[in-house]
Design a protein around this motif. Sequence first.
Motif, PDB file in Angstrom:
ATOM      1  N   MET A   1       0.813  -1.221   0.000  1.00 27.03           N
ATOM      2  CA  MET A   1       0.000   0.000   0.000  1.00 27.03           C
ATOM      3  C   MET A   1       0.846   1.270   0.000  1.00 27.03           C
ATOM      4  N   MET A   2       1.880   1.285  -0.824  1.00 27.06           N
ATOM      5  CA  MET A   2       2.724   2.479  -0.943  1.00 27.06           C
ATOM      6  C   MET A   2       1.986   3.577  -1.700  1.00 27.06           C
ATOM      7  N   ARG A   3       2.439   4.799  -1.505  1.00 30.16           N
ATOM      8  CA  ARG A   3       1.958   5.897  -2.340  1.00 30.16           C
ATOM      9  C   ARG A   3       2.411   5.640  -3.779  1.00 30.16           C
ATOM     10  N   PRO A   4       1.654   6.100  -4.786  1.00 33.08           N
ATOM     11  CA  PRO A   4       2.033   5.857  -6.178  1.00 33.08           C
ATOM     12  C   PRO A   4       3.465   6.301  -6.502  1.00 33.08           C
ATOM     13  N   ALA A   5       3.893   7.427  -5.953  1.00 35.38           N
ATOM     14  CA  ALA A   5       5.235   7.923  -6.233  1.00 35.38           C
ATOM     15  C   ALA A   5       6.293   6.978  -5.677  1.00 35.38           C
TER      16      ALA A   5
END
Length: 281
Positions: free
Chosen positions: A23-27
């Motif tokens: 669930m990382m940020r897209p960046a």
Amino acid sequence: MEIVLSKILSQIRRQKDKLTSQMMRPAEEAYQMTLFLNEMLGALKSQVTQDGFKNEQQEIDFFKNIKSQIMGKLIFYNKVFRIETTCPVNNGTLHQNYYENQFKALQAEYMECICDGDFYRYYRAGRTDRDHLYFRLGQINYHDGLKSAVFEIDLSFSTYYDNKIARIVANELLYTYLLNKVNPEENPDMVLVGGKTNKDISWTNSQNALIELIYALYASSSVSHGNIGIRQLALIFQVLFRTPLNDIHHAFHRMKTRSGSRTAFLDQLKISLEEYMDKDL
């Protein structure tokens, strides 16, 4: 030297799924994929430099079908990282305009640099008659008036045209990515219930309860036979119930170590369903 495309793509998918499950940020996800693909490309370069190719067909296959796919995805993720880290806001009109402008810029680049050319038509037609000229080292014909990028590449590991295919691959991936940002409803991979149909639907239990349900569906492969990432599954529920889920990955890990039942909501669901069944007896 034998490098199999299906094995390469499988490794890339596994890494993507691994990062998505966190669930990382897209960046951040794009950054990690950039590092992964760059390392993969470096390892292949060392292998090619050391072992060479068994024959002409193996060399053509590598530059036309293998390196170009890896490089294309590398370019794509690097572009996503740059786009996401320069986005001015998280939502609103300015946010929407930013992605629309990125989409227009991509279309302009595509028309100017990619689709208007003999090689693009050759590649799209699935032709192979000039592969021995396009995808073998040392075969570059400067009389063709090639773009100056030819002087910036490593000619010991590029035929120039493998880079052109990589650009096509990257732009097509980026097209889909930006299209989903501008018009999410046009992405067939997203199950978005919009407009009037879900305006009165809301999640009335806790966020942790919803996260527990989402992970249970994900772990049991109950949606799309498991061929859907946890982040995409979470996004579907966020859109359906119009409720934000913040930091779902860490919330899940807190559930794993909480006292009492780790599946409190699912336990209650079972009890509620059995009580409902008993009413009809």
